[in-house]
Design a protein around this motif. Structure first.
Motif, PDB file in Angstrom:
ATOM      1  N   PRO A  98       0.821  -1.215   0.000  1.00 27.05           N
ATOM      2  CA  PRO A  98       0.000   0.000   0.000  1.00 27.05           C
ATOM      3  C   PRO A  98       0.856   1.267   0.000  1.00 27.05           C
ATOM      4  O   PRO A  98       1.923   1.307   0.622  1.00 27.05           O
ATOM      5  CB  PRO A  98      -0.801  -0.092   1.298  1.00 27.05           C
ATOM      6  CG  PRO A  98      -0.601  -1.470   1.819  1.00 27.05           C
ATOM      7  CD  PRO A  98       0.607  -2.037   1.176  1.00 27.05           C
ATOM      8  N   ILE A  99       0.385   2.268  -0.705  1.00 28.72           N
ATOM      9  CA  ILE A  99       1.037   3.570  -0.739  1.00 28.72           C
ATOM     10  C   ILE A  99       0.070   4.567  -0.111  1.00 28.72           C
ATOM     11  O   ILE A  99      -1.060   4.709  -0.574  1.00 28.72           O
ATOM     12  CB  ILE A  99       1.383   3.980  -2.179  1.00 28.72           C
ATOM     13  CG1 ILE A  99       2.366   2.972  -2.781  1.00 28.72           C
ATOM     14  CG2 ILE A  99       1.952   5.403  -2.219  1.00 28.72           C
ATOM     15  CD1 ILE A  99       2.638   3.171  -4.253  1.00 28.72           C
ATOM     16  N   ASN A 100       0.512   5.223   0.962  1.00 31.61           N
ATOM     17  CA  ASN A 100      -0.357   6.139   1.694  1.00 31.61           C
ATOM     18  C   ASN A 100      -0.014   7.607   1.486  1.00 31.61           C
ATOM     19  O   ASN A 100      -0.823   8.478   1.762  1.00 31.61           O
ATOM     20  CB  ASN A 100      -0.314   5.823   3.191  1.00 31.61           C
ATOM     21  CG  ASN A 100      -0.780   4.419   3.475  1.00 31.61           C
ATOM     22  OD1 ASN A 100      -1.783   3.968   2.939  1.00 31.61           O
ATOM     23  ND2 ASN A 100      -0.045   3.689   4.295  1.00 31.61           N
ATOM     24  N   THR A 101       1.223   7.864   1.067  1.00 31.63           N
ATOM     25  CA  THR A 101       1.657   9.250   0.857  1.00 31.63           C
ATOM     26  C   THR A 101       2.477   9.339  -0.423  1.00 31.63           C
ATOM     27  O   THR A 101       3.078   8.351  -0.863  1.00 31.63           O
ATOM     28  CB  THR A 101       2.531   9.777   2.017  1.00 31.63           C
ATOM     29  OG1 THR A 101       3.672   8.946   2.151  1.00 31.63           O
ATOM     30  CG2 THR A 101       1.773   9.834   3.322  1.00 31.63           C
ATOM     31  N   ILE A 102       2.475  10.521  -1.000  1.00 34.31           N
ATOM     32  CA  ILE A 102       3.382  10.840  -2.090  1.00 34.31           C
ATOM     33  C   ILE A 102       4.188  12.048  -1.647  1.00 34.31           C
ATOM     34  O   ILE A 102       3.757  12.808  -0.774  1.00 34.31           O
ATOM     35  CB  ILE A 102       2.639  11.111  -3.419  1.00 34.31           C
ATOM     36  CG1 ILE A 102       1.527  12.148  -3.243  1.00 34.31           C
ATOM     37  CG2 ILE A 102       2.124   9.822  -4.018  1.00 34.31           C
ATOM     38  CD1 ILE A 102       0.801  12.527  -4.526  1.00 34.31           C
ATOM     39  N   ARG A 103       5.362  12.206  -2.236  1.00 32.64           N
ATOM     40  CA  ARG A 103       6.256  13.286  -1.833  1.00 32.64           C
ATOM     41  C   ARG A 103       6.792  14.002  -3.062  1.00 32.64           C
ATOM     42  O   ARG A 103       6.908  13.407  -4.131  1.00 32.64           O
ATOM     43  CB  ARG A 103       7.405  12.707  -1.010  1.00 32.64           C
ATOM     44  CG  ARG A 103       6.922  12.087   0.282  1.00 32.64           C
ATOM     45  CD  ARG A 103       8.043  11.354   1.006  1.00 32.64           C
ATOM     46  NE  ARG A 103       7.530  10.818   2.256  1.00 32.64           N
ATOM     47  CZ  ARG A 103       7.047   9.581   2.398  1.00 32.64           C
ATOM     48  NH1 ARG A 103       7.016   8.766   1.376  1.00 32.64           N
ATOM     49  NH2 ARG A 103       6.589   9.172   3.572  1.00 32.64           N
ATOM     50  N   SER A 104       7.145  15.253  -2.858  1.00 30.59           N
ATOM     51  CA  SER A 104       7.711  16.073  -3.926  1.00 30.59           C
ATOM     52  C   SER A 104       8.816  16.938  -3.336  1.00 30.59           C
ATOM     53  O   SER A 104       8.695  17.438  -2.216  1.00 30.59           O
ATOM     54  CB  SER A 104       6.614  16.950  -4.538  1.00 30.59           C
ATOM     55  OG  SER A 104       7.126  17.749  -5.567  1.00 30.59           O
ATOM     56  N   ILE A 105       9.890  17.095  -4.111  1.00 28.72           N
ATOM     57  CA  ILE A 105      11.031  17.885  -3.635  1.00 28.72           C
ATOM     58  C   ILE A 105      11.844  18.356  -4.835  1.00 28.72           C
ATOM     59  O   ILE A 105      11.819  17.740  -5.891  1.00 28.72           O
ATOM     60  CB  ILE A 105      11.935  17.051  -2.692  1.00 28.72           C
ATOM     61  CG1 ILE A 105      12.994  17.918  -2.037  1.00 28.72           C
ATOM     62  CG2 ILE A 105      12.560  15.901  -3.417  1.00 28.72           C
ATOM     63  CD1 ILE A 105      13.802  17.193  -0.973  1.00 28.72           C
ATOM     64  N   GLY A 106      12.545  19.412  -4.660  1.00 32.34           N
ATOM     65  CA  GLY A 106      13.543  19.840  -5.626  1.00 32.34           C
ATOM     66  C   GLY A 106      13.010  20.523  -6.857  1.00 32.34           C
ATOM     67  O   GLY A 106      11.824  20.813  -6.988  1.00 32.34           O
ATOM     68  N   SER A 107      13.912  20.751  -7.774  1.00 31.76           N
ATOM     69  CA  SER A 107      13.607  21.573  -8.934  1.00 31.76           C
ATOM     70  C   SER A 107      12.586  20.959  -9.881  1.00 31.76           C
ATOM     71  O   SER A 107      11.908  21.679 -10.600  1.00 31.76           O
ATOM     72  CB  SER A 107      14.895  21.878  -9.695  1.00 31.76           C
ATOM     73  OG  SER A 107      15.477  20.687 -10.162  1.00 31.76           O
ATOM     74  N   CYS A 108      12.467  19.658  -9.904  1.00 42.10           N
ATOM     75  CA  CYS A 108      11.484  19.021 -10.785  1.00 42.10           C
ATOM     76  C   CYS A 108      10.261  18.544 -10.013  1.00 42.10           C
ATOM     77  O   CYS A 108       9.418  17.835 -10.546  1.00 42.10           O
ATOM     78  CB  CYS A 108      12.121  17.850 -11.514  1.00 42.10           C
ATOM     79  SG  CYS A 108      13.443  18.347 -12.626  1.00 42.10           S
ATOM     80  N   GLY A 109      10.193  18.922  -8.748  1.00 44.61           N
ATOM     81  CA  GLY A 109       9.058  18.545  -7.923  1.00 44.61           C
ATOM     82  C   GLY A 109       7.773  19.205  -8.390  1.00 44.61           C
ATOM     83  O   GLY A 109       7.783  20.117  -9.218  1.00 44.61           O
ATOM     84  N   MET A 110       6.699  18.733  -7.854  1.00 48.89           N
ATOM     85  CA  MET A 110       5.390  19.249  -8.240  1.00 48.89           C
ATOM     86  C   MET A 110       4.759  19.980  -7.070  1.00 48.89           C
ATOM     87  O   MET A 110       4.821  19.494  -5.945  1.00 48.89           O
ATOM     88  CB  MET A 110       4.490  18.084  -8.654  1.00 48.89           C
ATOM     89  CG  MET A 110       5.004  17.353  -9.856  1.00 48.89           C
ATOM     90  SD  MET A 110       4.003  15.909 -10.253  1.00 48.89           S
ATOM     91  CE  MET A 110       2.373  16.590 -10.293  1.00 48.89           C
TER      92      MET A 110
END
Length: 144
Positions: A81-93
């Motif tokens: 199961p995937i409960n979270t998504i993450r974003s970071i940096g220059s190509c993050g959303m």
């Protein structure tokens, strides 16, 4: 007031790093091959989180955006199961609560469940119906 502050912080965070992104993104076929899951999600909550810097080697902390979501459609299922998504940096959303996203979650990475424009993820707009139909077709044909 609290919402405005969070939006201002996120806008500042992503505006400073957005211009440095240097990827063309993956083709849908490559994204399928390199992902553990592909989903259409509705983000219900976001938070800014500090984690130890294991990416850039500064030895300090890096800021990432973490989101809890509701899965609207699973195009490629994950084994776990995937409960979270993450974003970071220059190509993050700039992930925002109340928005829909097409997410391609990589098999591996220095940060678990890190999505970006480089992995083929994007925010879904009303005008993306045709694009989503094509992506569903590609994923279905590639995974079956």
């Amino acid at each position: 007031m609290k919402i405005k502050l969070v939006v201002a912080i996120l806008t500042l965070f992503f505006s400073q790093i957005a211009s440095a992104c240097r990827c063309d993104g993956l083709s849908p076929e490559d994204a399928i091959d390199s992902s553990k899951a592909i989903m259409i999600v509705y983000v219900v909550e976001t938070k800014v989180k500090e984690i130890p810097d294991n990416i850039f080697g500064s030895g300090g902390q890096v800021t990432l955006l973490e989101a809890k979501f509701k899965t609207l459609e699973t195009l490629k299922a994950s084994r776990e199961p995937i409960n979270t998504i993450r974003s970071i940096g220059s190509c993050g959303m700039p992930i925002m609560a109340g928005k829909k996203y097409y997410v391609s979650i990589p098999n591996e990475g220095s940060i678990e469940n890190l999505i970006s424009v480089c992995t083929g993820s994007f925010q879904i707009w009303e005008s993306d119906k045709k694009k989503l139909k094509e992506l569903r077709h590609i994923v279905h044909n590639k995974t079956n």
